[in-house]
Scaffold this motif. Sequence first.
Motif, PDB file in Angstrom:
ATOM      1  N   GLU A  89       0.704  -1.146   0.059  1.00 59.22           N
ATOM      2  CA  GLU A  89       0.036   0.236  -0.266  1.00 59.22           C
ATOM      3  C   GLU A  89       0.902   0.893   0.006  1.00 59.22           C
ATOM      4  N   TRP A  90       2.000   0.989   0.736  1.00 65.11           N
ATOM      5  CA  TRP A  90       3.112   2.896   1.091  1.00 65.11           C
ATOM      6  C   TRP A  90       3.785   3.044  -0.285  1.00 65.11           C
ATOM      7  N   PHE A  91       4.288   1.333  -1.124  1.00 65.78           N
ATOM      8  CA  PHE A  91       5.525   2.167  -2.036  1.00 65.78           C
ATOM      9  C   PHE A  91       4.387   1.919  -3.255  1.00 65.78           C
ATOM     10  N   PRO A  92       5.619   2.117  -4.147  1.00 67.20           N
ATOM     11  CA  PRO A  92       4.960   2.590  -5.298  1.00 67.20           C
ATOM     12  C   PRO A  92       5.884   1.730  -5.845  1.00 67.20           C
ATOM     13  N   ALA A  93       5.235   1.114  -7.580  1.00 63.80           N
ATOM     14  CA  ALA A  93       5.741  -0.264  -7.621  1.00 63.80           C
ATOM     15  C   ALA A  93       6.495  -0.330  -8.543  1.00 63.80           C
ATOM     16  N   LYS A  94       7.796   1.024  -9.172  1.00 58.57           N
ATOM     17  CA  LYS A  94       9.240   1.000  -9.112  1.00 58.57           C
ATOM     18  C   LYS A  94      10.272   0.112  -7.955  1.00 58.57           C
ATOM     19  N   GLN A  95       9.552   0.977  -6.362  1.00 55.91           N
ATOM     20  CA  GLN A  95      10.179   0.222  -5.513  1.00 55.91           C
ATOM     21  C   GLN A  95       9.707  -0.555  -4.852  1.00 55.91           C
ATOM     22  N   VAL A  96       8.507  -1.027  -4.569  1.00 51.30           N
ATOM     23  CA  VAL A  96       7.772  -2.390  -3.606  1.00 51.30           C
ATOM     24  C   VAL A  96       9.041  -3.526  -4.123  1.00 51.30           C
ATOM     25  N   GLY A  97       9.302  -3.452  -4.576  1.00 46.89           N
ATOM     26  CA  GLY A  97      10.436  -5.247  -5.190  1.00 46.89           C
ATOM     27  C   GLY A  97      10.893  -5.067  -3.237  1.00 46.89           C
ATOM     28  N   VAL A  98      12.201  -4.324  -3.347  1.00 45.23           N
ATOM     29  CA  VAL A  98      13.172  -4.369  -2.423  1.00 45.23           C
ATOM     30  C   VAL A  98      12.256  -3.591  -0.875  1.00 45.23           C
ATOM     31  N   GLY A 146      14.289  -8.710  -4.768  1.00 45.78           N
ATOM     32  CA  GLY A 146      13.188  -7.451  -4.449  1.00 45.78           C
ATOM     33  C   GLY A 146      13.457  -6.580  -5.644  1.00 45.78           C
ATOM     34  N   TRP A 147      14.983  -5.638  -4.956  1.00 46.40           N
ATOM     35  CA  TRP A 147      15.841  -4.871  -6.445  1.00 46.40           C
ATOM     36  C   TRP A 147      15.572  -5.632  -7.733  1.00 46.40           C
ATOM     37  N   ASN A 159      14.613  -4.089 -11.185  1.00 39.90           N
ATOM     38  CA  ASN A 159      15.161  -3.125 -11.761  1.00 39.90           C
ATOM     39  C   ASN A 159      15.352  -3.832 -12.925  1.00 39.90           C
ATOM     40  N   PHE A 160      15.364  -5.315 -13.493  1.00 43.40           N
ATOM     41  CA  PHE A 160      15.449  -6.374 -14.178  1.00 43.40           C
ATOM     42  C   PHE A 160      14.199  -6.736 -15.229  1.00 43.40           C
ATOM     43  N   GLY A 161      12.699  -6.197 -14.559  1.00 46.89           N
ATOM     44  CA  GLY A 161      11.815  -7.324 -14.538  1.00 46.89           C
ATOM     45  C   GLY A 161      11.601  -8.404 -14.015  1.00 46.89           C
ATOM     46  N   ARG A 162      10.038  -8.639 -13.642  1.00 46.93           N
ATOM     47  CA  ARG A 162      10.205  -9.506 -12.719  1.00 46.93           C
ATOM     48  C   ARG A 162       9.919 -10.980 -13.421  1.00 46.93           C
ATOM     49  N   ARG A 163       9.799 -11.183 -13.840  1.00 50.36           N
ATOM     50  CA  ARG A 163       9.446 -12.772 -14.644  1.00 50.36           C
ATOM     51  C   ARG A 163      10.931 -13.438 -14.992  1.00 50.36           C
ATOM     52  N   LYS A 164      11.516 -12.429 -15.827  1.00 48.55           N
ATOM     53  CA  LYS A 164      13.448 -12.605 -15.808  1.00 48.55           C
ATOM     54  C   LYS A 164      13.851 -12.856 -14.301  1.00 48.55           C
ATOM     55  N   SER A 165      13.679 -11.662 -13.948  1.00 45.40           N
ATOM     56  CA  SER A 165      14.671 -11.679 -12.300  1.00 45.40           C
ATOM     57  C   SER A 165      14.005 -13.061 -12.001  1.00 45.40           C
ATOM     58  N   LEU A 166      12.780 -13.832 -11.714  1.00 46.62           N
ATOM     59  CA  LEU A 166      12.083 -14.932 -10.786  1.00 46.62           C
ATOM     60  C   LEU A 166      12.457 -16.394 -11.948  1.00 46.62           C
ATOM     61  N   MET A 167      12.548 -15.788 -12.943  1.00 48.30           N
ATOM     62  CA  MET A 167      13.330 -17.808 -13.854  1.00 48.30           C
ATOM     63  C   MET A 167      14.667 -17.493 -13.199  1.00 48.30           C
ATOM     64  N   PHE A 168      15.270 -16.073 -13.112  1.00 47.88           N
ATOM     65  CA  PHE A 168      17.260 -16.226 -13.039  1.00 47.88           C
ATOM     66  C   PHE A 168      17.327 -16.892 -11.732  1.00 47.88           C
ATOM     67  N   ALA A 198       7.970  -9.146  -4.499  1.00 46.65           N
ATOM     68  CA  ALA A 198       7.910  -8.381  -5.098  1.00 46.65           C
ATOM     69  C   ALA A 198       6.897  -8.160  -6.671  1.00 46.65           C
ATOM     70  N   ILE A 199       6.500  -9.313  -6.788  1.00 47.34           N
ATOM     71  CA  ILE A 199       5.507  -9.549  -7.930  1.00 47.34           C
ATOM     72  C   ILE A 199       3.626  -9.913  -6.940  1.00 47.34           C
ATOM     73  N   VAL A 200       3.719  -9.945  -5.599  1.00 49.79           N
ATOM     74  CA  VAL A 200       2.224 -10.335  -4.897  1.00 49.79           C
ATOM     75  C   VAL A 200       1.660  -9.492  -5.421  1.00 49.79           C
ATOM     76  N   PRO A 201       2.169  -7.877  -4.353  1.00 51.69           N
ATOM     77  CA  PRO A 201       1.073  -6.930  -4.839  1.00 51.69           C
ATOM     78  C   PRO A 201       0.711  -5.783  -5.878  1.00 51.69           C
TER      79      PRO A 201
END
Length: 491
Positions: free
Chosen positions: A132-141, A353-354, A358-367, A411-414
Amino acid sequence: MSENTSLNVLRFSDPKIKTLHITWFAFFLTFVLWFSHAPLMAFIKEAFDLSSQQVKALLILNVALTIPARIVIGILVDKYGPRIVYSCLLMISSVISFGFALADSYEQLALFRFLLGFVGAGFVIGIRMVGEWFPAKQVGVAEGIYGGWGNFGSAAGAMTLPTIALLYGGDDGWRYALMSIGVIAGVYGAIYYRLARNTPKGSTYFKPKKSGGLEVTSMKDLYFYLLMNVPMYVALGVLAWKLSPSGVSLFDTNTMYILWGVLVALFAVQTRSIWHVNHEHLKAGVPESDKYNFKQVAILDLSYFVTFGSELAVVSMLPLFFLETFDGLDPVKAGLLASGFAFMNLVARPTGGWFSDNFGRRKSLMFLIGGLAIGYLVLSQINSEWWIPAAVIATMCCSFFVQAGEGAVFAIVPLVKRRMTGQIAGMAGAYGNVGAVTFLTVLSFVDYSTFFLVIAGAAAVIFFAAMFLDEPKGQMTEVAEDGTVHVIDIG
């Protein structure tokens, strides 16, 4: 790192940073409470003259309630908000902790340890709060810091509670140590209620239209959702079996059958509740702007199954693995060597989360899941001929990918569906416990090398499943209770 993704955790004047700190500390306390018995088990075992089977039963009971609790807490968070739910959870858990500390029989120990499994659902609450408190660009970290620093509570408890017990001294020192953390948790519950707010000033807290289950947006997704609930009940059935004479003999076979019957009935009740939540709006048709794909939730569930599920399983067995694999180690040294796996939480989850931000949600999860698979493949090759420092480095490298993967999941759930973030987080969190039950059950039938290979194989399958994850982008819409439509940027 670009300016809009940077996060200064020392800027306490920023309300969202203050919210992050007070919330990860609430999670930290829940993990100290949840795992408080483990470092004090030597004292408890002596005080009650417990057998090894009774100790194993307490360990199983500690995770049994967490699977359904995470689902229930997710529903409550979405309906009432994280502020009041976190405060109540901490204060209620404080009372249960006192019950465990003051127990005077094994039956009481078992009951209160079972009930304390509920505190393990605290993790879910902060996921919604931070989202709720963080924008999408910061929510992962931000979610990574919340999860990683909070998760460290189990390690902090292991390092401090035995010392606190010794400082109190006497046969009841362990009881006073448990009561001390109970007092802190109860007081902090009141502090959290005073300091926390569900949303930034001027923002709307979106609630589900109905409670009792996730709202899905197609009949295909409804059947998929019902199917994804089955493994959670199977895991609970396995836990009941492990507590029967086939496992640790906490109760007889007839009780196990009764519990299985109760689980079948609960599944039927939940299925009816999910149908009730969904059938009307599916029949009327869901607006295109309100649709989301349930496969997103399913892939995140499976990803947490292999990340957090394997972490819980490996942390449980790693000290014994080192002790039995390498000659010359005593239990203390083996425990210290194994502790590196949990210590990675402090940096690994925020890093995951970082990566995601910064590098994409799906790509990071797969890596990260791919790295996890390779890491467990390496661990399966460890034997007595390995250099011990090399084995420790291998476990810590594997642990990095495990816990960074957890950070990438949340980082994706919200970003899936704001008004149901608590329920989505609860289901993913429950799948983490399902993974732990699954992998520990496998371990009871195979050797250590095969155990690690099974996890690596599961991770490889889920790596390919993650290829079908839709990258969160653009905007999601939510409708407030007054009927106004809000547009939320998600990347």
